[in-house]
Design an enzyme around this catalytic site. Structure first.
Site, PDB file in Angstrom:
ATOM      1  CB  THR A  62      -0.792   0.130   1.465  1.00  0.00           C
ATOM      2  OG1 THR A  62       0.143   0.063   2.457  1.00  0.00           O
ATOM      3  CG2 THR A  62      -1.655  -1.210   1.264  1.00  0.00           C
ATOM      4  CG  HIS A 114       1.458   2.626   5.780  1.00  0.00           C
ATOM      5  ND1 HIS A 114       0.716   3.530   6.666  1.00  0.00           N
ATOM      6  CD2 HIS A 114       2.288   2.220   6.827  1.00  0.00           C
ATOM      7  CE1 HIS A 114       1.173   3.752   8.053  1.00  0.00           C
ATOM      8  NE2 HIS A 114       2.136   2.736   8.000  1.00  0.00           N
ATOM      9  CG  PHE A 118      17.422   9.771   8.283  1.00  0.00           C
ATOM     10  CD1 PHE A 118      16.062  10.251   8.798  1.00  0.00           C
ATOM     11  CD2 PHE A 118      17.440   8.978   7.383  1.00  0.00           C
ATOM     12  CE1 PHE A 118      15.031   9.578   8.169  1.00  0.00           C
ATOM     13  CE2 PHE A 118      16.295   8.227   6.892  1.00  0.00           C
ATOM     14  CZ  PHE A 118      15.070   8.614   7.267  1.00  0.00           C
TER      15      PHE A 118
END
Length: 167
Positions: free
Chosen positions: A96, A98, A123
């Site tokens: 998906t 997402h 990061f």
């Protein structure tokens, strides 16, 4: 492709502030991968003499920026305030959209923190298509991104100290 062999990251000298405090914020998702990232961070930070390492866990990658900001706000006046944060997570593409939303939110959040907080936010969130790609980044053919995040934190602390000395 980003590969540590295309970088001088591991080849340049690092002077360590042994009094530095590094805070690691990691996610619960994909815990086996994230725990290996954290292990690499701890090993590398200790190798450079940093013993003040704090680690805590948040539910998911989207929560990382909030946790970092909240921790900073709660500790910025302490003598042992953080000198750097390392954000660790692993977001694996699914079927998906997402994945794209989560990656954008955590990336934008860490960027915003880097521009607004007076300490570096590293990061260390893997954004990969598969678990195999993630494993390649915790000691496989793409190096160890936990180690690299820790080295980056140490170098950024050093850089910030150089700026402070000049003032």
């Amino acid at each position: 492709m980003a590969d540590v062999s295309n970088s001088k990251l591991l080849n340049t000298g690092i002077l360590t502030n042994k009094d530095a405090c590094v805070v690691i914020v990691k996610t619960e998702w994909n815990a086996a991968i994230v725990d290996e990232l954290e292990k690499g961070c701890f090993e590398e930070l200790r190798l450079h003499g940093i013993s003040k390492i704090i680690s805590f866990t948040v539910p998911g990658a989207v929560e990382i920026p909030f946790a970092i900001k909240s921790y900073w706000e709660s500790n910025k006046l302490d003598v042992s305030k953080p000198d750097a944060f390392i954000a660790l997570g692993c977001v694996i593409r699914g079927g998906t959209p997402h994945f794209e939303y989560v990656c954008k939110m955590v990336t934008d959040g860490v960027l915003q923190l880097n521009l607004n907080l007076p300490v570096p936010i590293i990061f260390g969130v893997l954004t990969v298509d598969s678990e195999e790609q993630a494993k390649e980044r915790i000691g496989g053919k793409h190096g160890h991104k936990g180690n690299e995040a820790a080295i980056t934190a140490v170098k950024m602390i050093q850089l910030q100290e150089q700026f402070t000395i000049k003032q």
